[in-house]
Design a protein around this motif. Sequence first.
Motif, short mmCIF file in Angstrom:
data_model
loop_
_atom_site.label_atom_id
_atom_site.label_comp_id
_atom_site.label_asym_id
_atom_site.label_seq_id
_atom_site.Cartn_x
_atom_site.Cartn_y
_atom_site.Cartn_z
N THR A 99 -4.31 -11.87 7.29
CA THR A 99 -2.97 -11.50 7.74
C THR A 99 -1.95 -12.52 7.28
N GLY A 100 -2.28 -13.80 7.39
CA GLY A 100 -1.35 -14.85 6.96
C GLY A 100 -1.02 -14.77 5.49
N VAL A 101 -2.03 -14.41 4.67
CA VAL A 101 -1.80 -14.25 3.23
C VAL A 101 -0.82 -13.11 2.99
N PHE A 102 -1.09 -11.97 3.61
CA PHE A 102 -0.21 -10.81 3.40
C PHE A 102 1.21 -11.08 3.88
N LYS A 119 4.33 -15.13 -10.24
CA LYS A 119 2.88 -15.02 -10.10
C LYS A 119 2.48 -15.32 -8.66
N ILE A 120 1.45 -14.63 -8.21
CA ILE A 120 0.85 -14.88 -6.90
C ILE A 120 -0.62 -15.20 -7.11
N ALA A 121 -1.08 -16.32 -6.57
CA ALA A 121 -2.48 -16.72 -6.65
C ALA A 121 -3.07 -16.74 -5.25
N ILE A 122 -4.13 -15.99 -5.05
CA ILE A 122 -4.81 -15.94 -3.75
C ILE A 122 -6.17 -16.61 -3.89
N LEU A 123 -6.40 -17.64 -3.09
CA LEU A 123 -7.71 -18.30 -3.11
C LEU A 123 -8.64 -17.56 -2.16
N SER A 124 -9.60 -16.88 -2.76
CA SER A 124 -10.64 -16.20 -2.00
C SER A 124 -11.89 -17.07 -2.05
N SER A 125 -13.03 -16.49 -2.32
CA SER A 125 -14.28 -17.25 -2.41
C SER A 125 -15.35 -16.36 -2.99
N GLN A 126 -16.33 -16.98 -3.64
CA GLN A 126 -17.47 -16.20 -4.10
C GLN A 126 -18.22 -15.58 -2.93
N LEU A 127 -18.07 -16.16 -1.74
CA LEU A 127 -18.73 -15.60 -0.56
C LEU A 127 -18.11 -14.28 -0.13
N GLY A 128 -16.94 -13.95 -0.68
CA GLY A 128 -16.32 -12.66 -0.41
C GLY A 128 -16.75 -11.58 -1.38
N SER A 129 -17.56 -11.95 -2.37
CA SER A 129 -18.02 -10.99 -3.36
C SER A 129 -19.23 -10.21 -2.84
N ASN A 130 -19.29 -8.93 -3.18
CA ASN A 130 -20.45 -8.13 -2.80
C ASN A 130 -21.72 -8.57 -3.50
N THR A 131 -21.57 -9.33 -4.58
CA THR A 131 -22.73 -9.79 -5.33
C THR A 131 -23.27 -11.12 -4.81
N ARG A 132 -22.60 -11.69 -3.80
CA ARG A 132 -23.02 -12.99 -3.25
C ARG A 132 -23.38 -12.82 -1.77
N LEU A 148 -9.73 -10.69 -1.15
CA LEU A 148 -9.97 -10.20 -2.50
C LEU A 148 -9.44 -8.78 -2.66
N ASN A 149 -9.77 -7.92 -1.72
CA ASN A 149 -9.30 -6.54 -1.76
C ASN A 149 -7.78 -6.47 -1.68
N LEU A 150 -7.20 -7.30 -0.83
CA LEU A 150 -5.75 -7.35 -0.69
C LEU A 150 -5.10 -7.72 -2.02
N GLY A 151 -5.63 -8.74 -2.67
CA GLY A 151 -5.07 -9.18 -3.93
C GLY A 151 -5.17 -8.13 -5.01
N ARG A 152 -6.29 -7.44 -5.08
CA ARG A 152 -6.47 -6.41 -6.10
C ARG A 152 -5.46 -5.27 -5.92
N HIS A 156 -1.94 -4.05 -8.25
CA HIS A 156 -1.61 -2.69 -8.67
C HIS A 156 -0.17 -2.35 -8.33
N ASP A 157 0.28 -2.71 -7.14
CA ASP A 157 1.61 -2.30 -6.67
C ASP A 157 2.73 -3.14 -7.26
N LEU A 158 2.45 -4.40 -7.61
CA LEU A 158 3.51 -5.30 -8.05
C LEU A 158 3.65 -5.41 -9.56
N VAL A 159 2.67 -4.95 -10.31
CA VAL A 159 2.75 -5.09 -11.76
C VAL A 159 3.95 -4.35 -12.36
N PRO A 160 4.40 -3.21 -11.81
CA PRO A 160 5.60 -2.59 -12.38
C PRO A 160 6.84 -3.48 -12.28
N GLU A 161 6.83 -4.43 -11.34
CA GLU A 161 7.96 -5.35 -11.18
C GLU A 161 7.78 -6.63 -12.00
N GLY A 162 6.68 -6.70 -12.74
CA GLY A 162 6.43 -7.90 -13.55
C GLY A 162 5.83 -9.05 -12.78
#
Length: 218
Positions: A99-102, A119-132, A148-152, A156-162
């Motif tokens: 919530t704080g990130v959003f 640019k926006i950089a979100i620090l997630s973690s490999q522990l948030g990956s489905n493969t870990r 991770l899902n939030l950032g993805r 999508h929504d912000l790329v039209p704004e550059g």
Amino acid sequence: MRALITGANRGVGLAMAEALAARGDHVIATTRSATPLANVQWEQADMADPASISALAERVEGPLDLLICNAGVLHDRAEALETGYPPEMWAETFAVNVTGVFLTIQALLPQLRAAKAAKIAILSSQLGSNTRATGGRYIYRASKSAALNLGRNLAHDLVPEGIAVGIYHPGWVQTDMGGSAADITAAQAATGLIQRFDALGPATTGVFETWDGQPHPL
């Protein structure tokens, strides 16, 4: 470049603030108390408090080229599956890590939109990956997966704004959270992450990468 880093009073956040300031960037860094660097603009903010985030956005004037959502907590390191993971721990962790990130991104959108190619950089973690999925730390893992899902989706929504959005695994770092046996120092993580942020753009928005530039499986 004007950059804002949340949770920068220690660890990787502090190392990133040091590195960006050293190369001449204007760094705004949030902390709940300490202000350890003189060449950084320190702002008090609590990422678990929506009112504090709103107040921060009101104090940050002018365009913002880079927002680094670094603040995070790990409360469930030693919880037992049968008796641990209380509801308040879930709420506290998600308040900061998701919530704080959003809310921070939402509150600072005017400043990001005012910059050219922000640019926006979100620090997630490999522990948030489905493969870990190696078990334990369920709250932290779930919160980092949500980040991770939030950032993805923001990508999508912000790329039209550059505005480009990247999500990053900072590595296993020698900090209070990572412990002394971790693989890399905070300075090493910061150097690698800043290189990732510099390379981020609309063509690569939505990436999930490690600190040293390796694509990370979702």
